[in-house]
Write an enzyme that holds these catalytic residues in place. Structure first.
Site, PDB file in Angstrom:
ATOM      1  CD  GLU A  36      -3.395   0.490   0.840  1.00 14.37           C
ATOM      2  OE1 GLU A  36      -3.139  -0.281  -0.645  1.00 14.37           O
ATOM      3  OE2 GLU A  36      -3.771   1.076   0.451  1.00 14.37           O
ATOM      4  CG  ASP A  37       1.757   2.906   3.575  1.00 12.88           C
ATOM      5  OD1 ASP A  37       0.550   3.063   2.625  1.00 12.88           O
ATOM      6  OD2 ASP A  37       1.368   2.363   4.384  1.00 12.88           O
TER       7      ASP A  37
ATOM      8  CG  ASP B 266      -2.125  -2.440  11.320  1.00 14.45           C
ATOM      9  OD1 ASP B 266      -1.150  -1.338  11.644  1.00 14.45           O
ATOM     10  OD2 ASP B 266      -2.963  -2.033  10.321  1.00 14.45           O
TER      11      ASP B 266
ATOM     12  CG  ASP C 268     -16.473  -4.197  38.327  1.00 16.56           C
ATOM     13  OD1 ASP C 268     -16.240  -3.021  38.920  1.00 16.56           O
ATOM     14  OD2 ASP C 268     -16.399  -4.800  38.045  1.00 16.56           O
TER      15      ASP C 268
HETATM   16 MN    MN Z   1      -0.062  -0.931   9.912  1.00 18.68          MN
END
Ligand code: MN
Length: 488
Positions: free
Chosen positions: A72-73, A149, A271
């Site tokens: 993607e990058d 992620d 709690d």
């Molecule tokens: Mn990532």
């Protein structure tokens, strides 16, 4: 790196070699890239890998996590990854990339918070997105990579441009945290929610923090004394145990305070800080419960047996709330080590136990993993506890696609552009002449795939075709077409 390889020492030599090769490939691909924080991009991928290494995930998952942002990058493609590292790793990376496109529609965020009258539509869309997410994950390892992620992205969200923060945090709260819950990873769910909370409800977050932090501290102090006393008594009984405090996650406290029963009163939440006792066997869990009830008086109606009746996501423990020294009220959670690991690692722990191997053997086939997940969740004696939202079977025969404006449509498996057109509007169906999937023209009879953005081309004078009936899958399309021919 050194530290990471230490964590990965459960892999064998060849696997470690492959991981190293992946690291070099990813590191080179991201070389000049920086995160919004200014740090080298690869640091993010390495942190994702670390989380997965804690779950002892297999080498393919580790490699895919290193490479998850590469196609993607960077200039390296999925094809490059397939050539270098094979089909399995490439498929995982591809799956993670595709899931990155499942997003809450932008339009919901343009005008600020969702209006009341739109709220149920918003919730419905969100639920469909969650299903789409699962339907698109052909392999559960893809979801695990995506969850961790997101976990790292949330921890560095303050560096991200302001206009993106809210959408990312809202997605985390509405999609990722519930998925972590469904996979039984309760700890991750709590962490994701707490990370998103200040971005989604900034004022409520500040108010609650101001009020709750002193309360947490006060209870903590008191708890030490109770802990020592309980430990002393358990030691006499010849039970091997571990006892530790756990603080309630802030967002979970926020949700609890909203229930009518508590009406915002922090004093009624027992709690806030709980004592957790971990023992070896189920018998010992009940014995410890008996010992505690002899030692302190239980509050009526506050004893929960989630061992005999697990929560829908498989969570098991005994819960009891007791009047301790000086009338202070403390919740106890008693569980076996195995139950504890379930609560922390979810499905991953389940698979770890089912195999006698060092790394987790994850079922790779989608139907198998959905079934496993269902089994994991259905570990119940009371079928009423299995809420509809946890029934995962049904969307193995569904697909989920987007309209160009980001709405999600839920269609039967094998549905085509014509089905989609009728799902949008009957007139769009009738006037449909062509379709695009992700910007490319596709045949009208071609089955759609989950995650695609579908655009319908229409012409004012066009009419339905008789042969559409031979390939449409949805009853809505079928009946609309039949209806049209009956009336002409
Ligand atoms: Mn990532």
């Amino acid at each position: 790196m050194q530290e990471l390889f230490q964590k990965l020492n459960y892999l064998d030599k060849d696997e470690l070699k492959l991981v190293k090769k992946c690291f070099n490939f990813a590191n080179f691909a991201h070389l000049r890239q920086k995160r919004f924080s200014g740090e080298p991009y690869i640091n993010h991928s390495l942190r994702v890998v670390k989380s997965l290494a804690d779950l002892k995930m297999d080498s393919s998952t580790v490699c895919a996590a290193l490479l998850h942002d590469v196609p993607e990058d960077t200039s390296k493609t999925l094809e490059d990854i397939r050539r270098e590292f094979g089909r399995e790793i490439a498929n995982l990376v591809d799956g993670v990339t595709k899931l990155g496109k499942v997003r809450i529609k932008k339009a919901w965020f343009i005008f600020g918070p969702v209006k009341k009258e739109e709220f149920s539509e918003f919730e419905r869309q969100i639920e469909t997105l969650r299903k789409m997410f699962l339907a698109m994950s052909k392999d559960v390892r893809i979801i695990l990579i995506k969850l961790y992620d997101r976990f790292d992205n949330m921890q560095t969200l303050n560096y991200v441009p302001k206009e993106k923060q809210k959408r990312i945090a809202e997605e985390t709260l509405k999609i990722f945290a519930p998925l972590a819950y469904r996979l039984g990873i309760g700890e991750l769910k709590g962490q994701l929610e707490d990370l998103a909370f200040p971005y989604v409800y900034p004022e409520e977050y500040q108010d609650l923090k101001k009020e709750a932090i002193p309360a947490y501290q006060a209870r903590d102090k008191h708890l030490e004394k109770v802990k020592r006393n309980v430990a002393k008594h358990l030691a006499k009984e010849d039970i091997k145990f571990d006892i530790h405090g756990r603080s309630k996650h802030l967002y979970s406290l926020y949700k609890k305070l909203q229930k009518p029963k508590y009406s915002g009163d922090l004093g009624r939440i027992y709690d806030l800080v709980a004592l957790r006792i971990i023992v070896d066997t189920i018998e010992q869990c009940y014995r410890v419960l008996g010992i505690l009830h002899k030692l302190y008086t239980p509050i009526p109606g506050e004893v929960d047996d989630y061992i005999a009746l697990p929560k829908p996501n498989g969570y098991q423990s005994l819960h009891t709330t007791l009047f301790c020294e000086n009338g202070k009220i403390v919740e106890f959670q008693i569980r076996t080590l195995k139950m504890h690991e379930h609560a922390e690692k979810g499905v991953a722990a389940h698979w770890q136990y089912s195999e006698d191997k060092k790394s987790v053997k994850v079922p790779k086939n989608k139907l198998v993993w959905l079934k496993e997940l269902n089994k994991f969740q259905k570990n119940l004696k009371d079928p009423r506890l299995l809420s509809e939202e946890l029934q995962l079977d049904f969307f193995t025969d569904h697909i989920f696609v987007f309209t160009p404006s980001g709405d999600v449509k839920d269609l039967p498996l094998g549905a085509t552009a014509v089905d989609f057109a009728y799902a949008v509007h009957t007139e769009i169906g009738h006037r449909c002449v062509g379709a695009k999937a992700n910007g490319k023209i596709i045949p009208l009879d071609k089955p759609l795939e989950s995650g695609q953005v579908i655009e319908i081309l229409t012409s004012k004078n066009s009419r339905p075709k008789q042969d559409w009936l031979s390939f449409v899958k949805s009853s809505q399309a079928r009946s609309s077409i039949r209806h049209f021919f009956k009336n002409t």
